[in-house]
Scaffold this active site. Sequence first.
Site, PDB file in Angstrom:
ATOM      1  N   ASP A  34      28.564  39.822  41.692  1.00  0.00           N
ATOM      2  CA  ASP A  34      27.605  39.338  40.836  1.00  0.00           C
ATOM      3  C   ASP A  34      27.124  40.421  40.017  1.00  0.00           C
ATOM      4  O   ASP A  34      26.993  41.522  40.422  1.00  0.00           O
ATOM      5  CB  ASP A  34      26.497  38.950  41.756  1.00  0.00           C
ATOM      6  CG  ASP A  34      25.415  38.025  40.965  1.00  0.00           C
ATOM      7  OD1 ASP A  34      25.723  37.252  39.971  1.00  0.00           O
ATOM      8  OD2 ASP A  34      24.341  37.917  41.563  1.00  0.00           O
ATOM      9  N   HIS A  51      31.927  39.760  32.606  1.00  0.00           N
ATOM     10  CA  HIS A  51      33.188  39.194  33.316  1.00  0.00           C
ATOM     11  C   HIS A  51      34.448  39.852  33.315  1.00  0.00           C
ATOM     12  O   HIS A  51      34.936  40.203  34.222  1.00  0.00           O
ATOM     13  CB  HIS A  51      33.457  37.692  33.018  1.00  0.00           C
ATOM     14  CG  HIS A  51      32.261  36.916  33.051  1.00  0.00           C
ATOM     15  ND1 HIS A  51      31.536  36.989  34.212  1.00  0.00           N
ATOM     16  CD2 HIS A  51      31.768  35.842  32.466  1.00  0.00           C
ATOM     17  CE1 HIS A  51      30.244  36.191  34.176  1.00  0.00           C
ATOM     18  NE2 HIS A  51      30.480  35.249  33.191  1.00  0.00           N
ATOM     19  N   LEU A 145      46.657  44.491  53.150  1.00  0.00           N
ATOM     20  CA  LEU A 145      45.472  43.827  52.822  1.00  0.00           C
ATOM     21  C   LEU A 145      45.546  42.456  52.423  1.00  0.00           C
ATOM     22  O   LEU A 145      46.544  42.010  51.573  1.00  0.00           O
ATOM     23  CB  LEU A 145      44.678  44.365  51.684  1.00  0.00           C
ATOM     24  CG  LEU A 145      43.364  44.086  51.116  1.00  0.00           C
ATOM     25  CD1 LEU A 145      42.424  44.113  52.065  1.00  0.00           C
ATOM     26  CD2 LEU A 145      43.080  44.531  49.652  1.00  0.00           C
TER      27      LEU A 145
HETATM   28  C1  IPE Z   1      27.184  33.868  43.295  1.00  0.00           C
HETATM   29  O1  IPE Z   1      26.730  34.216  42.082  1.00  0.00           O
HETATM   30  C2  IPE Z   1      28.666  33.407  42.860  1.00  0.00           C
HETATM   31  C3  IPE Z   1      29.593  34.196  42.357  1.00  0.00           C
HETATM   32  C4  IPE Z   1      29.484  35.562  42.353  1.00  0.00           C
HETATM   33  C5  IPE Z   1      30.913  33.819  42.121  1.00  0.00           C
HETATM   34  P1  IPE Z   1      25.733  33.282  41.232  1.00  0.00           P
HETATM   35  O2  IPE Z   1      25.417  34.126  39.913  1.00  0.00           O
HETATM   36  O3  IPE Z   1      26.341  31.962  40.873  1.00  0.00           O
HETATM   37  O4  IPE Z   1      24.518  33.128  42.198  1.00  0.00           O
HETATM   38  P2  IPE Z   1      23.001  32.718  41.865  1.00  0.00           P
HETATM   39  O5  IPE Z   1      23.015  31.419  40.996  1.00  0.00           O
HETATM   40  O6  IPE Z   1      22.374  34.024  41.262  1.00  0.00           O
HETATM   41  O7  IPE Z   1      22.306  32.333  43.198  1.00  0.00           O
HETATM   42  C1  IPE Z   2      29.197  36.731  38.485  1.00  0.00           C
HETATM   43  O1  IPE Z   2      28.373  37.316  37.602  1.00  0.00           O
HETATM   44  C2  IPE Z   2      30.171  36.002  38.177  1.00  0.00           C
HETATM   45  C3  IPE Z   2      30.164  34.606  38.493  1.00  0.00           C
HETATM   46  C4  IPE Z   2      29.207  34.038  39.226  1.00  0.00           C
HETATM   47  C5  IPE Z   2      31.289  33.994  38.302  1.00  0.00           C
HETATM   48  P1  IPE Z   2      27.293  36.387  36.967  1.00  0.00           P
HETATM   49  O2  IPE Z   2      27.954  35.625  35.769  1.00  0.00           O
HETATM   50  O3  IPE Z   2      26.532  35.557  37.869  1.00  0.00           O
HETATM   51  O4  IPE Z   2      26.103  37.683  36.400  1.00  0.00           O
HETATM   52  P2  IPE Z   2      24.354  37.456  36.413  1.00  0.00           P
HETATM   53  O5  IPE Z   2      24.166  37.225  37.817  1.00  0.00           O
HETATM   54  O6  IPE Z   2      24.347  36.353  35.420  1.00  0.00           O
HETATM   55  O7  IPE Z   2      24.055  38.659  35.862  1.00  0.00           O
HETATM   56 MG    MG Z   3      24.923  35.786  39.106  1.00  0.00          MG
END
Ligand code: IPE
Ligand code: IPE
Ligand code: MG
Length: 260
Positions: A34, A51, A145
């Site tokens: 995240d 990303h 792994l």
């Molecule tokens: C969790 O992150 C999902 C992934 C990292 C794939 P999100 O960004 O979707 O989670 P929330 O919305 O902050 O809970």
């Molecule tokens: C995690 O990073 C990637 C996915 C959930 C696919 P985010 O896109 O959720 O990044 P933040 O949380 O908005 O910073």
């Molecule tokens: Mg996120």
Amino acid sequence: MWKKWFGKKSASNEYDYHDIDLDKLPCHVAIIMDGNGRWAQNKGLPRTFGHRAGVETLREIVMTASEIGVKVLTAYAFSTENWRRPADEVSLLMSLLAEYLDNEIKELDDNNVQIKFIGKIDELAPALQSKIEKAQAQTACNTGLILNLAVNYGGRAELTRAVKIITEKVLHQELAVEDINETIIEENLYTTNLPAPDLLIRPSGDFRISNFLLWQVAYAEFWFTDINWPDFKPENFLQAIRDYQQRERRFGGLKNTTKR
Ligand code: IPE
Ligand code: IPE
Ligand code: MG
């Protein structure tokens, strides 16, 4: 082998893990990748840059986990709720996954990594599903792994699926209601045959589970950091493991209790 930058001794461009007890590694580490968007926004860049940078972090952490001998690494790449994002972001995430498989499969295979996927894979685009099937098939006999990628994954969806499968078995008299137990439920999760996560890492400063491995994390050790995923380095991964090794796991029992 992986590129030569990783080593057991501390030196420039190498990571020091001499103080990690390799006999007491977490068998299964789960990571919520995240903070990509915030990383990009902090730099004044579009979220897509975050990303892309996050994919690079995944490469490094897979390498690190494989080098030190972690058995299973589950990485949360796309949740069942991430479809709520703008269509162009969803499509970029799907393309990045396809690119990751195209670019990394050979190196992963050469390094004995077995790739698995959990989630509603049958809802993904057919071309992506083919790449996923190919990656799983190509690496199925590898013994190093296990890289378990959670894509279109949700813990609630996984449990709902398990309930449906079990109910069908009961309806077809293949299973009696009184025989339903935790083992039967586990056998009907995506993660069947994998050990439960010992360590769950969530970067980027949020303290929540976001529908990840709801059943499986019952006794996982949680490790949080403010660092956004694109800035998460092998040192941070190793620090999580060091901290894990200082924890006392009791599984509801008393000191020195081991799992059933
Ligand atoms: C969790 O992150 C999902 C992934 C990292 C794939 P999100 O960004 O979707 O989670 P929330 O919305 O902050 O809970
Ligand atoms: C995690 O990073 C990637 C996915 C959930 C696919 P985010 O896109 O959720 O990044 P933040 O949380 O908005 O910073
Ligand atoms: Mg996120």
